[in-house]
Design a protein around this motif. Sequence first.
Motif, mmCIF file in Angstrom:
data_model
loop_
_atom_site.group_PDB
_atom_site.id
_atom_site.type_symbol
_atom_site.label_atom_id
_atom_site.label_comp_id
_atom_site.label_asym_id
_atom_site.label_seq_id
_atom_site.Cartn_x
_atom_site.Cartn_y
_atom_site.Cartn_z
ATOM 1 N N PHE A 101 19.772 23.605 46.727
ATOM 2 C CA PHE A 101 18.522 24.404 46.174
ATOM 3 C C PHE A 101 18.282 23.985 44.630
ATOM 4 O O PHE A 101 19.442 24.117 43.892
ATOM 5 C CB PHE A 101 18.722 25.605 46.693
ATOM 6 N N THR A 102 17.157 23.954 44.120
ATOM 7 C CA THR A 102 16.906 23.932 42.942
ATOM 8 C C THR A 102 16.083 25.115 42.391
ATOM 9 O O THR A 102 15.075 25.633 43.199
ATOM 10 C CB THR A 102 16.244 22.408 42.321
ATOM 11 N N LEU A 103 16.089 25.551 41.287
ATOM 12 C CA LEU A 103 15.425 26.766 40.832
ATOM 13 C C LEU A 103 13.774 26.447 40.235
ATOM 14 O O LEU A 103 13.895 25.260 39.730
ATOM 15 C CB LEU A 103 16.310 27.089 39.451
ATOM 16 N N PHE A 104 13.185 27.071 40.703
ATOM 17 C CA PHE A 104 11.607 26.798 40.404
ATOM 18 C C PHE A 104 10.848 28.297 39.811
ATOM 19 O O PHE A 104 9.768 27.841 39.180
ATOM 20 C CB PHE A 104 10.823 26.271 41.392
ATOM 21 N N ASP A 105 11.661 29.337 39.686
ATOM 22 C CA ASP A 105 10.965 30.472 39.073
ATOM 23 C C ASP A 105 12.018 31.424 38.593
ATOM 24 O O ASP A 105 12.917 31.573 39.578
ATOM 25 C CB ASP A 105 9.914 30.926 39.822
ATOM 26 N N THR A 106 11.865 32.310 37.629
ATOM 27 C CA THR A 106 12.581 33.381 37.268
ATOM 28 C C THR A 106 11.497 34.356 36.692
ATOM 29 O O THR A 106 10.743 34.342 36.011
ATOM 30 C CB THR A 106 13.698 32.952 36.110
ATOM 31 N N LYS A 107 12.154 35.677 37.482
ATOM 32 C CA LYS A 107 11.308 36.759 36.888
ATOM 33 C C LYS A 107 12.170 37.904 36.586
ATOM 34 O O LYS A 107 13.169 38.040 37.174
ATOM 35 C CB LYS A 107 10.379 37.313 37.916
ATOM 36 N N VAL A 108 11.851 38.708 35.561
ATOM 37 C CA VAL A 108 12.512 40.170 35.295
ATOM 38 C C VAL A 108 11.937 41.244 35.522
ATOM 39 O O VAL A 108 10.569 41.077 34.619
ATOM 40 C CB VAL A 108 13.208 40.017 33.971
ATOM 41 N N GLU A 109 12.083 42.151 36.235
ATOM 42 C CA GLU A 109 11.158 43.344 36.416
ATOM 43 C C GLU A 109 12.127 44.661 36.375
ATOM 44 O O GLU A 109 13.404 44.474 36.746
ATOM 45 C CB GLU A 109 10.521 43.355 37.715
ATOM 46 N N GLU A 110 11.525 45.686 35.859
ATOM 47 C CA GLU A 110 12.352 46.911 35.862
ATOM 48 C C GLU A 110 12.200 47.527 37.595
ATOM 49 O O GLU A 110 10.870 47.419 37.989
ATOM 50 C CB GLU A 110 11.622 47.960 35.086
ATOM 51 N N GLU A 111 13.092 48.121 37.882
ATOM 52 C CA GLU A 111 13.117 48.602 39.191
ATOM 53 C C GLU A 111 13.816 50.009 39.034
ATOM 54 O O GLU A 111 14.853 50.159 38.351
ATOM 55 C CB GLU A 111 13.823 47.886 40.410
ATOM 56 N N LYS A 112 13.600 50.996 39.872
ATOM 57 C CA LYS A 112 14.163 52.252 40.022
ATOM 58 C C LYS A 112 15.760 51.834 40.616
ATOM 59 O O LYS A 112 15.667 51.151 41.651
ATOM 60 C CB LYS A 112 13.803 53.320 41.015
ATOM 61 N N GLU A 113 16.567 52.363 39.787
ATOM 62 C CA GLU A 113 18.024 52.305 40.709
ATOM 63 C C GLU A 113 18.210 53.120 41.763
ATOM 64 O O GLU A 113 17.741 54.312 41.554
ATOM 65 C CB GLU A 113 19.146 52.487 39.675
ATOM 66 N N VAL A 114 18.668 52.422 42.951
ATOM 67 C CA VAL A 114 18.978 52.998 43.959
ATOM 68 C C VAL A 114 20.350 53.104 44.407
ATOM 69 O O VAL A 114 20.940 52.130 44.134
ATOM 70 C CB VAL A 114 17.937 52.795 45.399
ATOM 71 N N ALA A 115 20.819 54.070 45.007
ATOM 72 C CA ALA A 115 22.235 54.058 45.366
ATOM 73 C C ALA A 115 22.383 53.107 46.680
ATOM 74 O O ALA A 115 21.429 52.978 47.466
ATOM 75 C CB ALA A 115 22.635 55.374 45.821
#
Length: 190
Positions: A165-179
């Motif tokens: 597999f080859t990388l075609f996109d990267t995203k960084v997002e804030e999410e609520k941390e869940v247990a």
Amino acid sequence: MSNIAVTTWSLEQTAPTDLLPAAGPDGDVRIVRAEVPSPEFSRYLYASVGGDIRWTDRLTWTYARWQEHLERPGVETWVAYDHGTPAGYLEFEPQDDGAVEIVYFGLIPAFRGRRIGGHLLAYGTARAWDLGERWPGLAPTKRVWLHTCSKDGEHAMDNYLRRGFTLFDTKVEEEKEVAAPGPWPGAHRI
């Protein structure tokens, strides 16, 4: 709970020749397609594989929602068994224009680190490439893709890259941390 930054990587193969094989694991490991749609079994796999890495989006699905999803043409679940015991699974679904997404892939924690994951990913990806042969009316597969994130297992990205597999996109997002929910409410590994 606080927020955490989650990186999501999207990877793809654009030809069956992109797929790289994996060494087979030791012992009696078999990969079998779950041909009968079973919400109970699919939910078991989802919760058991994803319980320690915060897979939560399907935990609220009703039985009817699971059944509806599993009965969609081309949705397939491939299960790895180690000596007859479910060890992990790969689920994919067809999309428009010959794309097939590997929606879920992973191993139950007790089976990680035994070379089952690479074998299951290679075998399951090959089945995504030949999906149209099993489902008349579906377009031939032109692309197999998936995404993984920084919450997944530490070897996930390396496994995808080693399978071609080859990388075609990267995203960084804030999410609520869940247990991590574990495989059932209140469960945790000792």
